[in-house]
Design a protein around this motif. Sequence first.
Motif, short mmCIF file in Angstrom:
data_model
loop_
_atom_site.label_atom_id
_atom_site.label_comp_id
_atom_site.label_asym_id
_atom_site.label_seq_id
_atom_site.Cartn_x
_atom_site.Cartn_y
_atom_site.Cartn_z
N THR A 66 -7.99 11.22 5.66
CA THR A 66 -8.89 10.43 5.32
C THR A 66 -8.58 9.74 6.47
O THR A 66 -8.92 8.54 6.85
CB THR A 66 -9.49 9.71 4.52
OG1 THR A 66 -8.28 9.32 3.80
CG2 THR A 66 -10.22 11.28 3.20
N GLY A 67 -7.04 9.00 7.03
CA GLY A 67 -7.14 8.75 8.07
C GLY A 67 -6.50 6.74 7.86
O GLY A 67 -6.58 5.42 8.20
N VAL A 68 -6.14 6.70 5.97
CA VAL A 68 -6.25 5.42 5.11
C VAL A 68 -4.58 5.73 5.66
O VAL A 68 -3.60 6.67 4.84
CB VAL A 68 -7.09 5.62 3.38
CG1 VAL A 68 -6.47 4.43 3.31
CG2 VAL A 68 -8.18 5.79 4.15
N ASP A 69 -4.51 4.05 5.65
CA ASP A 69 -2.58 3.56 5.92
C ASP A 69 -2.71 3.19 3.86
O ASP A 69 -3.21 2.76 3.66
CB ASP A 69 -2.63 3.35 6.01
CG ASP A 69 -2.47 2.99 7.56
OD1 ASP A 69 -2.15 4.82 8.05
OD2 ASP A 69 -2.75 2.34 8.96
N VAL A 70 -1.35 4.49 3.43
CA VAL A 70 -0.92 3.76 1.82
C VAL A 70 0.28 3.70 2.50
O VAL A 70 1.18 4.14 2.82
CB VAL A 70 -1.11 5.08 0.47
CG1 VAL A 70 -2.39 5.76 0.99
CG2 VAL A 70 -0.47 6.45 1.67
N ASP A 71 1.19 3.50 0.85
CA ASP A 71 2.64 2.99 0.96
C ASP A 71 3.17 3.40 -0.39
O ASP A 71 2.28 4.23 -1.23
CB ASP A 71 2.59 1.66 1.23
CG ASP A 71 2.37 0.61 0.60
OD1 ASP A 71 0.74 1.87 -0.36
OD2 ASP A 71 2.31 -0.55 0.14
N PHE A 72 4.29 3.28 -0.38
CA PHE A 72 5.20 3.82 -1.53
C PHE A 72 6.37 3.26 -1.81
O PHE A 72 7.52 3.13 -1.14
CB PHE A 72 5.63 5.42 -1.26
CG PHE A 72 6.43 6.14 -2.14
CD1 PHE A 72 5.11 7.18 -2.90
CD2 PHE A 72 7.57 5.93 -3.25
CE1 PHE A 72 5.95 7.53 -4.34
CE2 PHE A 72 8.15 6.56 -4.43
CZ PHE A 72 7.56 7.47 -5.00
N PRO A 73 5.76 2.02 -2.04
CA PRO A 73 7.12 1.45 -2.81
C PRO A 73 7.82 0.96 -3.83
O PRO A 73 7.83 1.90 -4.83
CB PRO A 73 6.42 -0.47 -3.57
CG PRO A 73 4.87 0.17 -4.05
CD PRO A 73 4.68 1.33 -3.19
N PRO A 114 2.53 8.88 -7.71
CA PRO A 114 3.96 8.05 -8.38
C PRO A 114 4.97 6.60 -7.52
O PRO A 114 5.29 6.38 -7.96
CB PRO A 114 5.25 9.32 -7.51
CG PRO A 114 4.34 10.25 -7.44
CD PRO A 114 2.69 10.04 -7.65
N GLY A 115 3.92 6.43 -6.52
CA GLY A 115 4.59 5.08 -5.52
C GLY A 115 4.40 3.80 -6.77
O GLY A 115 4.38 2.67 -6.88
N LEU A 116 2.54 4.36 -7.59
CA LEU A 116 2.31 3.21 -8.98
C LEU A 116 3.73 2.88 -9.44
O LEU A 116 3.87 1.51 -10.52
CB LEU A 116 1.25 3.53 -10.19
CG LEU A 116 -0.21 3.49 -9.27
CD1 LEU A 116 -0.57 4.92 -9.98
CD2 LEU A 116 -0.72 2.51 -8.91
N THR A 117 4.52 3.86 -10.24
CA THR A 117 6.78 3.11 -10.69
C THR A 117 6.78 3.47 -10.05
O THR A 117 8.13 3.41 -10.29
CB THR A 117 6.37 4.42 -11.44
OG1 THR A 117 6.77 5.47 -11.05
CG2 THR A 117 5.29 3.94 -12.78
#
Length: 476
Positions: free
Chosen positions: A218-225, A306-309
Amino acid sequence: MVTYRKHFVAVLAVAVVCATALVAPPATAAPAACAAPVPSTTQPGYLVADPACDLDGTPFRALTDASGTPIARVLTGIRAGAAYRIEVPLHWNGELVVYAHGYRGSDTTVYVDDPALRAHYVAQGFAWAASSYSTNGYDVGQGVRDSYALIDVFRQVTGSAARAVYMTGASMGGHVTAVAIEKHPRAFVGAMPYCGVLGDTELFDYFLDANVTAAALTGVDVDFPLTPPADYQDTWRAQVAAVLPQLGVTAGAPPVLTAAGHTWSDVVERRSGGERPGFDGSFAYWNAARSLAPLDDLPFLFGIYPGLTGGTGGIADGNVTDNRFTLYRSTDRRWPTAAEWRLNADVLRVRRTAGPSRGLDGIPRVHGRPPVPVLSLHDIGDLFVPFSMEQVYARRAALHGRSGLFVSRAIRGVGHCDFTPAELERAFDDLVGWVRHGTRPGGDAILDRRTVAAPEFGCRWTVGVRSTFTAPPCPA
């Protein structure tokens, strides 16, 4: 992985509180009144619910025959911060089943409950034992410790040692089961995980895959902190809000998939076990479902990113997820299409900083070296703990030359741990026959892509029709 019974809502209610104090050390017959939860002696801040009562306040009683006469005796107690229940038939066959429960969220009250096959075990002469574990969360290692300890607890409180012990467990309890038989290979004669996390950290890779491919399509930038800030849940909600309309997905409602949504469905199908009957209905079911609290405003798969934790599963020392070398496919063509290459170029890549543990800390590794016969069941439409977990275990077992000790049965259901009593009973009876007589029972060729994709896949071992599973009916 979750408290089951067809659906995935985590049941975390605290036990009904009564005035009587629980006497922990000795094993006792279940009293008429329920006691208040008591502070754990091993886990600061934890409470241990009365094992002699269910969470609704109903006293736990021995099973009876049609006339109301008990056919077993029950024993309950607390050891090392874990509650336990034991039920021994009056006509005991000398064998014991140890049952491991599934994931129970992060609540700090631990409680014990009964296995789904309780009545069947007793009717067949088997005693059973179950532990609350002394912790909640995805603490497989503690589940192994407390479940294994039940073998000795059983001997102490009944005065008799079991001559044979079976290990079984559902969801996260399946992970407990797979690890327990490898850690204690001489303690058990057979194992029956079901809807189990047999692929250890690969479950979390699957959660990662579902989310980052949705974003890339969908072309949405997401991250994984790796260390999520306190407000990261809100950040993730905003990113998901930009993804969902482009997929045709709405929390709490059946999806109306766009072209991108259909491609995403194809990718998730292959990452969760391959093309198979009923997947479109299963995908719709899980996308209409809301996720677990506190992210129950999101469609199911988006609430377990999983990026939420930080990819720790709430227990590992670092991020256990990795997709650097994953090739995402939406087709089964020999070579990836141009669209598949674009997806792989666009997707967020994540590098693990920790792996599955070789001990009982963090997320324990399942090596796939079963020392005893293992018979497992899995719903092919389960998208929480996906069918691919069976395939991961089958490949590992084959790598170690142990394929002959693993049988997997595909069930045509969409829920998590959505099994009928007949399916579970037949599986257990077949496992017992395998252990006693050495004849390996039937299963499914889950690593054969054509077999899995066949319209009749899952028909052989499914008993009963689920209204939520939409596929051409099984042959007569």
